[in-house]
Every structure is written in structure tokens, then in C-alpha cells.
Scaffold this active site. Structure first.
Site, mmCIF file in Angstrom:
data_model
loop_
_atom_site.group_PDB
_atom_site.id
_atom_site.type_symbol
_atom_site.label_atom_id
_atom_site.label_comp_id
_atom_site.label_asym_id
_atom_site.label_seq_id
_atom_site.Cartn_x
_atom_site.Cartn_y
_atom_site.Cartn_z
ATOM 1 N N HIS A 1 41.355 32.892 48.254
ATOM 2 C CA HIS A 1 41.065 34.295 47.949
ATOM 3 C C HIS A 1 39.661 34.384 47.349
ATOM 4 O O HIS A 1 39.178 33.416 46.745
ATOM 5 C CB HIS A 1 42.090 34.851 46.947
ATOM 6 C CG HIS A 1 43.447 35.079 47.532
ATOM 7 N ND1 HIS A 1 44.441 35.778 46.880
ATOM 8 C CD2 HIS A 1 43.975 34.691 48.725
ATOM 9 C CE1 HIS A 1 45.525 35.820 47.643
ATOM 10 N NE2 HIS A 1 45.273 35.165 48.759
ATOM 11 N N GLU B 1 38.452 35.682 44.717
ATOM 12 C CA GLU B 1 38.324 35.386 43.290
ATOM 13 C C GLU B 1 38.295 33.876 43.042
ATOM 14 O O GLU B 1 37.478 33.376 42.274
ATOM 15 C CB GLU B 1 39.514 35.972 42.508
ATOM 16 C CG GLU B 1 39.637 37.485 42.579
ATOM 17 C CD GLU B 1 40.585 37.939 43.689
ATOM 18 O OE1 GLU B 1 40.489 37.416 44.819
ATOM 19 O OE2 GLU B 1 41.401 38.833 43.414
ATOM 20 N N CYS C 1 45.657 39.413 42.809
ATOM 21 C CA CYS C 1 47.076 39.104 42.996
ATOM 22 C C CYS C 1 47.539 38.187 41.867
ATOM 23 O O CYS C 1 46.753 37.808 40.987
ATOM 24 C CB CYS C 1 47.289 38.430 44.350
ATOM 25 S SG CYS C 1 46.662 36.740 44.422
ATOM 26 N N CYS D 1 45.554 34.830 41.708
ATOM 27 C CA CYS D 1 44.184 34.992 41.196
ATOM 28 C C CYS D 1 44.186 35.357 39.717
ATOM 29 O O CYS D 1 43.339 34.902 38.960
ATOM 30 C CB CYS D 1 43.426 36.021 42.016
ATOM 31 S SG CYS D 1 43.081 35.411 43.685
HETATM 32 ZN ZN LIG Z 1 44.396 36.646 45.082
#
Ligand SMILES: [Zn+2]
Length: 153
Positions: free
Chosen positions: A57, A59, A87, A90
Site C-alpha cells: 500500500h 503508506e 486501512c 497501514c
Molecule cells: Zn493500507
């Protein structure tokens, strides 16, 4: 620069990162890590499809780059600016890196862990908590995501 103007400037950089994700058919999410002086020390875009990596992801990619650049996993005093609400994974990575402040654009009603589904970043039972600023350039982040999913339908 006013703090709000600075957040917007960094969000524009994150939105640019997100656009690059579309090249590899990844959902457009972008992130930057900024140090206390306002310098960008890490950038990331969603690369799940590009790398066949469920953890890639935006991040996490940006946090890894920033930590490598500083030579430490501790990102005290740094901020993470991301186009979409983080999410659960993250949010966990953000806590683990000791990031001080998170700025995000669009809310994620389905999987957000910064206030919409759960609030991992400000969970009182956890030892580290993060200042959260939501909705910065949210309209632009939402438009980017909507355009991506509309094109795939
Ligand atoms: Zn994430």
C-alpha cells in the site's frame, strides 16, 4: 506557509503519486512522509498489482522509504500525508513507525481505520496515538478514485 496550506501542498504531491499507480492498473492511492521541517523524505504509491504484494500500500511504501533514508525505523516528529484514509494494516504500520500526524484526503467507508470503520490511530488502549487531519483535498482524491473505477466498469 500556513499549516493548512502546507498540508495541501503535500497532498498535491500524494495525488501525483496516486496518478502514477494507475499506470500499473493499481488503485490510485498515493502517500508522502514529511519530516518536521516540511521536507518530503519518502514517497509511495499503491503497488499491489505491480509487485504482486498484498502489503504494498502507498503508506507502507512511503514509510519504508522514509525509514531507509533516515537510517532508523523511528519516524518521530514526521507526518504521513495520504490520499485515502488508511486501512487497518497501514494504521498499524503508522503506529509502529511512531509517525506523529496523519493527513488524509478521502474517507474509506468500507475499510478505513482512521475513524470510519474503526479508529486504530486514536485507540486509547494502544500506547501510541496519532493526530489525524481528515478531508484535505478530499474532492480531488475522491474524483481520482471514481474515475479509476468508472474506467474499469
Ligand atoms: Zn493500507
Amino acid at each position: 506557509m500556513r499549516p493548512a496550506a502546507r498540508d495541501e501542498a503535500h497532498m498535491r504531491e500524494a495525488l501525483q503519486q496516486a496518478l502514477a499507480a494507475e499506470v500499473t492498473h493499481d488503485v490510485p492511492v498515493g502517500a508522502v512522509v514529511v519530516d518536521a521541517s516540511g521536507t518530503v523524505i519518502g514517497t509511495g504509491r499503491n503497488e499491489r498489482e505491480a509487485l504482486h504484494d498484498p502489503t504494498a500500500h502507498a503508506e507502507v511504501v512511503a514509510l519504508r522509504q522514509a525509514a531507509a533514508r533516515l537510517g532508523t525505523w523511528r519516524l518521530d516528529g514526521c507526518a504521513l500525508v495520504v490520499t485515502l484514509e488508511p486501512c487497518v494494516m497501514c494504521a498499524g504500520a503508522i503506529l509502529a513507525s511512531r509517525i506523529e500526524r496523519v493527513v488524509f484526503g478521502a474517507w474509506d467507508d468500507k475499510a478505513g481505520a482512521a475513524g470510519s470503520v474503526v479508529d486504530v490511530l486514536r485507540e486509547r488502549r494502544l500506547p501510541h496515538r496519532v493526530e489525524v487531519v481528515a478531508g484535505v483535498l478530499a474532492g480531488e482524491a475522491e474524483a481520482q478514485l471514481r474515475a479509476f473505477f468508472a474506467a474499469r466498469r
